[in-house]
Design an enzyme around this catalytic site. Structure first.
Site, PDB file in Angstrom:
ATOM      1  N   GLN A 102       0.822  -1.211   0.000  1.00 33.83           N
ATOM      2  CA  GLN A 102       0.000   0.000   0.000  1.00 33.83           C
ATOM      3  C   GLN A 102       0.855   1.259   0.000  1.00 33.83           C
ATOM      4  OE1 GLN A 102      -3.257   0.474   2.768  1.00 33.83           O
ATOM      5  NE2 GLN A 102      -3.821  -1.676   2.581  1.00 33.83           N
ATOM      6  N   ALA A 278     -12.257   2.438   0.117  1.00 32.59           N
ATOM      7  CA  ALA A 278     -12.476   3.888   0.213  1.00 32.59           C
ATOM      8  C   ALA A 278     -11.226   4.579   0.753  1.00 32.59           C
ATOM      9  CB  ALA A 278     -13.677   4.177   1.110  1.00 32.59           C
ATOM     10  N   ASP A 279     -10.598   3.984   1.774  1.00 33.00           N
ATOM     11  CA  ASP A 279      -9.362   4.548   2.339  1.00 33.00           C
ATOM     12  C   ASP A 279      -8.249   4.597   1.302  1.00 33.00           C
ATOM     13  OD1 ASP A 279     -10.687   4.542   4.728  1.00 33.00           O
ATOM     14  OD2 ASP A 279      -9.601   2.861   5.589  1.00 33.00           O
ATOM     15  N   HIS A 302     -11.455   5.645   9.738  1.00 31.05           N
ATOM     16  CA  HIS A 302     -10.299   5.514   8.862  1.00 31.05           C
ATOM     17  C   HIS A 302     -10.392   6.485   7.684  1.00 31.05           C
ATOM     18  CE1 HIS A 302      -9.308   1.679  10.856  1.00 31.05           C
ATOM     19  NE2 HIS A 302      -8.118   1.815  10.310  1.00 31.05           N
TER      20      HIS A 302
END
Length: 340
Positions: A102, A278-279, A302
């Site tokens: 990530q 979504a994060d 978050h």
């Protein structure tokens, strides 16, 4: 040096703040000083996956870091120029490979560089997306946003020993805005993998999940694979993809209860992306040209935290609109090429 201070205890106060801040520091070349890292967690401070991600960044750039030790609650990060690289890394534990990716994928891709990485660690561990989620859900949304990477799983790695292995190739990319609305498809894919567990028990659990989804009028396609790992374990991914939506939920097999503790509600909700995705959209959306829009059932802590931190570093603007059955998030990016 002019450091931008970030309170790591803000909002949900977890690892997402660290990941987002480091990604954006590298891309915008803004030095950052993060305090109170994971302060409210049971075991505060940096974890092995954070240290490994920072270690790799130091190798592929001339970044300077102060406080990059396991358990450290304070970190100063001075970004350097990202370079093309080919590396091998070992987390040394079942630390999450997915969380490391990530960080690395958006940094290298949006910096328009190339990275060929072989990494060992945990592929399917608690409090982290499974490697299948990264491969089938995150990759789908990143591809639509112009971020290009390929991932090859060599070996599964469950808790506590890990020792999973993947090959990752990140390619130079130009990030772009996307717009997602409500899911239209009723097609669902289930992927389950397991090691050193009863095939009959796993198949029985998957059948229950298939039946539940079928009752909700989904057409289900299932793939179950036995893949050898050092530790016993199993993972599950349920996902659907169409032109308007990308929704996935994953779960690890609980060996005590002998069940996949899947949150059906998070998959069945009428929206365009799942809570975790979504994060992950926020950072690239903040750097793209134009407006990225997506729908969620709830504004999680978050997501709220990530929107705040991202806008603080990049200066992007965002808005949240109330819908009859959820919320629409709009992020107006700053267009990365304009960053000097």
């Amino acid at each position: 040096m002019n450091f931008l201070k970030i309170n790591g205890a803000f909002g949900e106060g977890g690892g997402q703040i660290i990941r987002s801040a480091i990604i954006l520091s590298c891309i915008t070349k803004q030095p950052i000083h993060i305090e109170n890292i994971r302060k409210n967690r049971k075991v505060p401070g940096l974890k092995p996956q954070h240290i490994t991600a920072i270690k790799i960044l130091k190798k592929i750039s001339d970044s300077k870091v102060i406080g990059d030790e396991i358990g450290s609650t304070e970190l100063k990060f001075i970004p350097g120029e990202i370079k093309n690289a080919k590396l091998f890394e070992d987390v040394g534990t079942a630390g999450s490979i997915s969380l490391i990716l990530q960080v690395l994928i958006p940094i290298v891709a949006i910096s328009e560089k190339k990275l060929d990485l072989t990494i060992k660690g945990g592929t399917d561990v608690q409090w982290s997306p499974t490697i299948d989620y990264t491969q089938h859900v995150l990759k789908e949304v990143y591809s639509r946003m112009g971020i290009q990477f390929s991932l090859e799983l060599k070996k599964r790695g469950y808790y506590p020993k890990g020792n999973g292995e993947i090959n990752l190739e990140i390619n130079p990319s130009k990030v772009k805005a996307i717009s997602l609305s409500k899911r239209k498809t009723n097609q669902v894919q289930i992927i389950s993998t397991f090691s050193k567990l009863s095939p009959e028990k796993i198949k029985s659990e998957i059948k229950k999940i298939e039946e539940r989804l079928t009752k909700e009028n989904f057409v289900v396609k299932t793939e179950i694979k036995e893949q050898e790992a050092i530790d016993s374990g199993a993972s599950l991914l349920v996902y659907s993809v169409d032109e308007n939506s990308i929704i996935g939920v994953d779960s690890l097999y609980n060996k005590k209860t002998q069940k996949f503790e899947l949150d059906y509600g998070k998959f069945l909700e009428d929206r365009s992306v799942d809570e975790n995705l979504a994060d992950m959209i926020v950072v690239p959306a903040s750097l793209a040209k134009g407006k990225t829009t997506f729908q969620v059932k709830e504004i999680s802590k978050h997501l709220e935290t990530n929107l705040f931190v991202t806008s603080k570093i990049t200066g992007c603007r965002y808005g949240i609109g109330k819908l009859p059955n959820g919320f629409e998030v709009i992020i107006e990016g700053i267009s990365y090429p304009s960053i000097k």
